[in-house]
Write a protein that holds these residues in place. Sequence first.
Motif, PDB file in Angstrom:
ATOM      1  N   HIS A 148      -6.421  -9.266 -21.706  1.00  0.00           N
ATOM      2  CA  HIS A 148      -6.675  -8.751 -20.274  1.00  0.00           C
ATOM      3  C   HIS A 148      -8.051  -9.024 -20.029  1.00  0.00           C
ATOM      4  O   HIS A 148      -9.103  -8.826 -20.753  1.00  0.00           O
ATOM      5  N   ARG A 149      -8.278  -9.022 -18.510  1.00  0.00           N
ATOM      6  CA  ARG A 149      -9.519  -9.064 -18.042  1.00  0.00           C
ATOM      7  C   ARG A 149      -9.830  -7.750 -17.339  1.00  0.00           C
ATOM      8  O   ARG A 149      -8.919  -7.397 -16.592  1.00  0.00           O
ATOM      9  N   THR A 150     -10.931  -7.170 -17.573  1.00  0.00           N
ATOM     10  CA  THR A 150     -11.160  -5.916 -17.022  1.00  0.00           C
ATOM     11  C   THR A 150     -11.464  -6.386 -15.364  1.00  0.00           C
ATOM     12  O   THR A 150     -12.474  -7.241 -15.063  1.00  0.00           O
ATOM     13  N   ARG A 151     -10.919  -5.761 -14.619  1.00  0.00           N
ATOM     14  CA  ARG A 151     -11.310  -6.182 -12.985  1.00  0.00           C
ATOM     15  C   ARG A 151     -12.105  -4.983 -12.521  1.00  0.00           C
ATOM     16  O   ARG A 151     -11.888  -3.551 -12.498  1.00  0.00           O
ATOM     17  N   VAL A 152     -13.349  -5.477 -12.150  1.00  0.00           N
ATOM     18  CA  VAL A 152     -14.329  -4.392 -11.454  1.00  0.00           C
ATOM     19  C   VAL A 152     -14.319  -4.519 -10.052  1.00  0.00           C
ATOM     20  O   VAL A 152     -14.218  -5.841  -9.371  1.00  0.00           O
ATOM     21  N   ARG A 153     -13.720  -3.601  -9.317  1.00  0.00           N
ATOM     22  CA  ARG A 153     -13.776  -3.494  -7.683  1.00  0.00           C
ATOM     23  C   ARG A 153     -15.284  -3.410  -7.410  1.00  0.00           C
ATOM     24  O   ARG A 153     -15.875  -2.107  -7.462  1.00  0.00           O
ATOM     25  N   VAL A 154     -15.688  -4.080  -6.441  1.00  0.00           N
ATOM     26  CA  VAL A 154     -17.197  -3.901  -6.003  1.00  0.00           C
ATOM     27  C   VAL A 154     -16.841  -3.322  -4.778  1.00  0.00           C
ATOM     28  O   VAL A 154     -16.204  -4.040  -3.747  1.00  0.00           O
ATOM     29  N   VAL A 155     -17.408  -2.075  -4.598  1.00  0.00           N
ATOM     30  CA  VAL A 155     -17.351  -1.673  -3.117  1.00  0.00           C
ATOM     31  C   VAL A 155     -18.806  -1.818  -2.411  1.00  0.00           C
ATOM     32  O   VAL A 155     -19.874  -1.233  -2.701  1.00  0.00           O
ATOM     33  N   GLU A 156     -18.621  -2.366  -1.222  1.00  0.00           N
ATOM     34  CA  GLU A 156     -19.958  -2.789  -0.649  1.00  0.00           C
ATOM     35  C   GLU A 156     -19.913  -1.932   0.828  1.00  0.00           C
ATOM     36  O   GLU A 156     -18.885  -1.634   1.267  1.00  0.00           O
ATOM     37  N   GLY A 157     -21.086  -1.841   1.174  1.00  0.00           N
ATOM     38  CA  GLY A 157     -21.298  -1.072   2.660  1.00  0.00           C
ATOM     39  C   GLY A 157     -20.593   0.198   2.255  1.00  0.00           C
ATOM     40  O   GLY A 157     -19.883   0.755   3.309  1.00  0.00           O
ATOM     41  N   ALA A 158     -20.991   1.185   1.274  1.00  0.00           N
ATOM     42  CA  ALA A 158     -20.540   2.490   1.018  1.00  0.00           C
ATOM     43  C   ALA A 158     -21.152   3.277   2.231  1.00  0.00           C
ATOM     44  O   ALA A 158     -22.411   3.214   2.388  1.00  0.00           O
ATOM     45  N   LEU A 159     -20.288   4.073   2.432  1.00  0.00           N
ATOM     46  CA  LEU A 159     -20.639   5.059   3.577  1.00  0.00           C
ATOM     47  C   LEU A 159     -21.211   6.269   3.156  1.00  0.00           C
ATOM     48  O   LEU A 159     -20.947   6.607   2.102  1.00  0.00           O
ATOM     49  N   ASP A 160     -22.448   6.744   3.726  1.00  0.00           N
ATOM     50  CA  ASP A 160     -22.938   8.147   3.355  1.00  0.00           C
ATOM     51  C   ASP A 160     -21.783   9.064   3.927  1.00  0.00           C
ATOM     52  O   ASP A 160     -21.000   8.698   4.713  1.00  0.00           O
TER      53      ASP A 160
END
Lengths: 226, 226
Positions: free
Chosen positions: A2-14
Motif C-alpha cells: 500500500h502506498r499512503t496517499r497524502v492529499r494536499v490541500v492548497e489555497g486553504a481558506l480562512d
Amino acid sequence: MHRTRVRVVEGALDANDTIAQANRADFDRAGVAVVNLMSAPGAGKTTLLERALPGLAGVRVGVLEGDVAGSFDADRLSRLHLTVTQLNTDQGFGGECHLDANMVRSALPEVPLGEIDLLVIENVGNLVCPAEFRVGEDARAMVCSVTEGEDKPLKYPLMFRACELVIINKIDLIPHLEVDLELLLANLDAVNPGVPRILTSARTGEGVDALRGWLVGVATRERAPA
Amino acid sequence: MHRTRVRVVEGALDANDTIAQANRADFDRAGVAVVNLMSAPGAGKTTLLERALPGLAGVRVGVLEGDVAGSFDADRLSRLHLTVTQLNTDQGFGGECHLDANMVRSALPEVPLGEIDLLVIENVGNLVCPAEFRVGEDARAMVCSVTEGEDKPLKYPLMFRACELVIINKIDLIPHLEVDLELLLANLDAVNPGVPRILTSARTGEGVDALRGWLVGVATRERAPA
C-alpha cells in the motif's frame, strides 16, 4: 504494497472566506447580485442610495444595512419601499467596526433573496477593516466625499485598492472647499491606477444616473462560478 | 495552625489597560499631559492642530501621529517646528484601524518626553475602535465635522460617550449644507448629556482659541494618580 496517499490541500481558506463562499453560493442559487458598499462615516452612502435605488428600472433591489447601533439608515431607506434588513454589530458581535461574512450570513434568513435581483450591503462607516473582509459580494464599491480631503487614497490604500468602483461624492461642495479634485484623482490613480470612478452629488443628482448604470451592470453581468 | 491566605485580585486589568497604565506612569514621571484625539477620516484633526498648536504659549507640544500608512500628517505638522513622531499601524501591527496602548508604548522611545509638556496623540481616523482602547491619556477628545450629518452621535455612541470634549468642526460650511446643527447637538446630548463642545472652523479660525484654552487646561490640570 500500500502506498499512503497524502492529499494536499492548497489555497486553504480562512474561516471568513469559507463563509463568504457559502454566502456567495446562496446568492448564486437565488440569482441575486451583491454589491458591498463602503465609506468613511458620513460620506453619503445612504443618501446616494436614496437617490439611485428607486430609479433602477427592472431590477428589484434589497438593502442590508450594517451599523454598530440603531436603524437610522434602514428607516430612511424603508420609506422608499425597498426591502431593507438591519444588521447591527453591537448585538452579539461586540461592536465590530465592519461587516464580515459570518455577520452577513447570520442576517440572510431575514433577507428575502427570492424577491430581489440586487442586494446592496451598506457596510459600517470605516475606511480600514471593511476592506479586509469579503462577505460573498460580486463587487465592492466605495464612496469618498470631497470634504475628506485629497489624501485619503494615500492614507487608506487598502480600501481604495479593494474596490472596483470609487464614487467621489458631494462634488456640489467643491466651490466651498479648498480641496483639489485633480490631486484627489491623481492620488486615487497612484494606489489603484485606472479604477473606474463616478463623480456624484446626491444633493443635485449629478452622477446618479451613472451610478444607476453601474448598479444595473452588476445586477445583469455574467456571473463567474463561486 | 496555619491559615491559608488567599489574595483576591479585584478589578484585574486586561493587557491593554495594564500597558496603558505603564504608559501613564511614564508620562507622569516626565510631567507630560496627554490628549488622545479621535475622529472619522477627514474630519479635520490635522488642520485643527496646524491652527491651534503653534499658539500654545508656554506649553511645549509634541504630536504622535497614528496612521495606517504614510506620514502625510506628520510631515504637515513638522513644518510647524513641532516635535512629531509617526506611528504606522501597517508595519508590525497588521494594518490596525486604531491605536492601542501597546502601539503607543512601542513608539515612546521616539517621543522626547523630557522636552515637551503636552503630547497630542492623533489617532487613526475611525469612529469605532479607537474609543475602545485607552492608551494612557489624560483626556480624550474627538472631532466631528458638520459634513458628516446630524446622526453620527446616535450611530457611533461609544465614541461620543468616551470623550470629555467634542469639537464640531467645519462650521464655515453650514450655509452650504442641509445639516441641522441644533439636531446634531441634541443627538450629542442624547448620548453624552452636557459634554463640553467647541464649534470650530479650522479654515476661518473660529473656535480655535477656545480649543487652545482647553488644551492648556489639560496641560496644566492637577493630575490624578495613575
